[in-house]
Write an enzyme that holds these catalytic residues in place. Structure first.
Site, PDB file in Angstrom:
ATOM      1  N   SER A 143       0.867  -1.179   0.000  1.00  0.00           N
ATOM      2  CA  SER A 143       0.000   0.000   0.000  1.00  0.00           C
ATOM      3  C   SER A 143       0.901   1.225   0.000  1.00  0.00           C
ATOM      4  O   SER A 143       2.081   1.133   0.376  1.00  0.00           O
ATOM      5  CB  SER A 143      -0.849  -0.008   1.279  1.00  0.00           C
ATOM      6  OG  SER A 143      -1.397   1.271   1.529  1.00  0.00           O
ATOM      7  N   TYR A 156      -2.299  -1.016  10.495  1.00  0.00           N
ATOM      8  CA  TYR A 156      -2.232  -1.141   9.028  1.00  0.00           C
ATOM      9  C   TYR A 156      -0.888  -0.644   8.505  1.00  0.00           C
ATOM     10  O   TYR A 156      -0.218  -1.316   7.717  1.00  0.00           O
ATOM     11  CB  TYR A 156      -3.390  -0.354   8.418  1.00  0.00           C
ATOM     12  CG  TYR A 156      -3.579  -0.548   6.932  1.00  0.00           C
ATOM     13  CD1 TYR A 156      -4.358  -1.596   6.441  1.00  0.00           C
ATOM     14  CD2 TYR A 156      -2.993   0.320   6.007  1.00  0.00           C
ATOM     15  CE1 TYR A 156      -4.558  -1.773   5.079  1.00  0.00           C
ATOM     16  CE2 TYR A 156      -3.179   0.153   4.640  1.00  0.00           C
ATOM     17  CZ  TYR A 156      -3.963  -0.891   4.181  1.00  0.00           C
ATOM     18  OH  TYR A 156      -4.145  -1.061   2.826  1.00  0.00           O
TER      19      TYR A 156
HETATM   20  P1  NAD Z   1     -11.480  -6.104  -0.141  1.00  0.00           P
HETATM   21  O1  NAD Z   1     -12.125  -5.989   1.197  1.00  0.00           O
HETATM   22  O2  NAD Z   1     -12.294  -5.906  -1.369  1.00  0.00           O
HETATM   23  O3  NAD Z   1     -10.706  -7.493  -0.241  1.00  0.00           O
HETATM   24  C1  NAD Z   1     -10.063  -8.086   0.863  1.00  0.00           C
HETATM   25  C2  NAD Z   1      -9.987  -9.574   0.639  1.00  0.00           C
HETATM   26  O4  NAD Z   1      -9.330 -10.184   1.769  1.00  0.00           O
HETATM   27  C3  NAD Z   1     -11.375 -10.228   0.532  1.00  0.00           C
HETATM   28  O5  NAD Z   1     -11.326 -11.266  -0.431  1.00  0.00           O
HETATM   29  C4  NAD Z   1     -11.592 -10.813   1.937  1.00  0.00           C
HETATM   30  O6  NAD Z   1     -12.484 -11.902   1.979  1.00  0.00           O
HETATM   31  C5  NAD Z   1     -10.155 -11.250   2.233  1.00  0.00           C
HETATM   32  N1  NAD Z   1      -9.922 -11.493   3.657  1.00  0.00           N
HETATM   33  C6  NAD Z   1     -10.151 -10.679   4.719  1.00  0.00           C
HETATM   34  N2  NAD Z   1      -9.839 -11.323   5.861  1.00  0.00           N
HETATM   35  C7  NAD Z   1      -9.396 -12.564   5.515  1.00  0.00           C
HETATM   36  C8  NAD Z   1      -8.929 -13.692   6.248  1.00  0.00           C
HETATM   37  N3  NAD Z   1      -8.842 -13.690   7.594  1.00  0.00           N
HETATM   38  N4  NAD Z   1      -8.576 -14.801   5.564  1.00  0.00           N
HETATM   39  C9  NAD Z   1      -8.674 -14.840   4.203  1.00  0.00           C
HETATM   40  N5  NAD Z   1      -9.097 -13.794   3.463  1.00  0.00           N
HETATM   41  C10 NAD Z   1      -9.452 -12.674   4.115  1.00  0.00           C
HETATM   42  O7  NAD Z   1     -10.285  -5.038  -0.114  1.00  0.00           O
HETATM   43  P2  NAD Z   1      -9.299  -4.518  -1.255  1.00  0.00           P
HETATM   44  O8  NAD Z   1      -9.440  -3.063  -1.273  1.00  0.00           O
HETATM   45  O9  NAD Z   1      -9.406  -5.283  -2.519  1.00  0.00           O
HETATM   46  O10 NAD Z   1      -7.895  -4.859  -0.551  1.00  0.00           O
HETATM   47  C11 NAD Z   1      -7.031  -5.902  -0.962  1.00  0.00           C
HETATM   48  C12 NAD Z   1      -5.609  -5.574  -0.532  1.00  0.00           C
HETATM   49  O11 NAD Z   1      -5.216  -4.350  -1.126  1.00  0.00           O
HETATM   50  C13 NAD Z   1      -5.436  -5.402   0.982  1.00  0.00           C
HETATM   51  O12 NAD Z   1      -4.198  -5.965   1.386  1.00  0.00           O
HETATM   52  C14 NAD Z   1      -5.417  -3.892   1.143  1.00  0.00           C
HETATM   53  O13 NAD Z   1      -4.707  -3.496   2.286  1.00  0.00           O
HETATM   54  C15 NAD Z   1      -4.705  -3.486  -0.129  1.00  0.00           C
HETATM   55  N6  NAD Z   1      -4.907  -2.094  -0.523  1.00  0.00           N
HETATM   56  C16 NAD Z   1      -6.167  -1.596  -0.818  1.00  0.00           C
HETATM   57  C17 NAD Z   1      -6.308  -0.273  -1.202  1.00  0.00           C
HETATM   58  C18 NAD Z   1      -7.655   0.339  -1.562  1.00  0.00           C
HETATM   59  O14 NAD Z   1      -7.737   1.553  -1.722  1.00  0.00           O
HETATM   60  N7  NAD Z   1      -8.697  -0.432  -1.757  1.00  0.00           N
HETATM   61  C19 NAD Z   1      -5.180   0.544  -1.273  1.00  0.00           C
HETATM   62  C20 NAD Z   1      -3.930   0.010  -0.968  1.00  0.00           C
HETATM   63  C21 NAD Z   1      -3.803  -1.302  -0.596  1.00  0.00           C
END
Ligand code: NAD
Length: 261
Positions: A143, A156
């Site tokens: 991130s 985080y």
């Molecule tokens: P999201 O909530 O859409 O996806 C998260 C995924 O992780 C889902 O499939 C959920 O079921 C899974 N998950 C959560 N807890 C779990 C567990 N205990 N065991 C197995 N799976 C689990 O979120 P996203 O925005 O797609 O985020 C995905 C990654 O990208 C994360 O690591 C997040 O920190 C990172 N990220 C997101 C953003 C953003 O703006 N959306 C920015 C930077 C980084």
């Protein structure tokens, strides 16, 4: 580019960025193992949709990324089903926002477990198979918060800085094995998670939808545009090509200039 003989395991791929990465890798020909939580019907629709759209095999593991023994079993099952885990994407992640002195201890532990320690456990289980094949790709979804901090996101930010360090260490250990290890560091990505925050923020701060987007969500992002999940997926697929074989130990921002400031 073809990943036709490869298998990719993507944690947290039942929605958002992980699902887009799984689709990008399947689009390049890889079989995929999906992982994450959600409604069984929606997960099955995503799994079968990938099989029919891309003509690859897609499996699903419901392993909980807070449980090391479930993580090891997920990797073993993937290796058994497909012969190998060639591409490992550590993407599962959650967020919790609170001041440090009020931060619930169980939330701290959960975020460190899912956003950081799970990547250690998947790598520990998958690296022997990659070494045996003499090829591998490990991609960690970090991130912008692996490079800079924001207040109230202590767990985080700590986990994301941690995964950036784990990435570098693994890259050095695996440098002569034709296994690359990198992290992708998105800024704000338009996912259901982000979209769902908008109505509450509008209400809490008395702002319009556009104001929430410009003044709250995209405040730190100079382009004033969200990153798309497809853009993150495309970079992950590129990192699996031969053209990217000398990119290792890198932390690649996809953040509209956020961390340039
Ligand atoms: P999201 O909530 O859409 O996806 C998260 C995924 O992780 C889902 O499939 C959920 O079921 C899974 N998950 C959560 N807890 C779990 C567990 N205990 N065991 C197995 N799976 C689990 O979120 P996203 O925005 O797609 O985020 C995905 C990654 O990208 C994360 O690591 C997040 O920190 C990172 N990220 C997101 C953003 C953003 O703006 N959306 C920015 C930077 C980084």
């Amino acid at each position: 580019m073809s990943l036709q003989s490869k298998t990719a395991l993507v944690t947290g791929s039942t929605s958002g960025i992980g699902l887009a990465i799984a689709k990008a890798l399947a689009g390049a020909g890889a079989n995929v193992v999906l992982n994450g939580f959600g409604k069984p019907g929606a997960i099955e629709a995503a799994r079968s949709g990938i099989e029919s759209e891309f003509g690859v095999k897609a499996h699903y593991s419901g392993a909980d990324m807070t449980k090391p023994e479930e993580i090891a079993a997920m990797v073993a099952q993937a290796e058994q089903a497909f012969g190998a885990v060639d591409i490992l994407v550590n993407n599962a992640g959650i967020q919790f926002v609170s001041a440090i002195d009020e931060f619930p201890i169980e939330k701290w532990d959960q975020i460190i477990a899912i956003n950081l320690s799970s990547a250690f456990h998947t790598m520990r289980a998958a690296i022997p198979g990659m070494k045996k094949k003499g090829w591998g790709r490990i991609i960690n979804t970090a991130s912008a918060h692996s490079l800079v901090a924001s207040p109230y996101k202590s767990a985080y930010v700590a986990a994301k800085h941690g995964i950036a360090g784990l990435t570098k260490t693994a890259a050095l250990e695996l440098a002569t094995h034709k296994i690359t290890v990198n992290c992708i560091s998105p800024g704000y990505v338009w996912t259901p998670l982000v979209e769902a925050q908008i109505p509450d923020t509008m209400k809490a701060r008395g702002l319009t939808k556009d104001q929430v987007i410009d003044e709250v969500l995209l405040k730190a992002q100079p382009t004033k545009e969200f990153v798309t999940v497809e853009q993150v997926g495309a970079l992950a697929a590129f990192l699996c090509t031969d053209a990217a074989s000398q990119i290792t130990g890198a932390n690649l921002p996809v953040d509209g200039g956020w961390t340039a400031q």
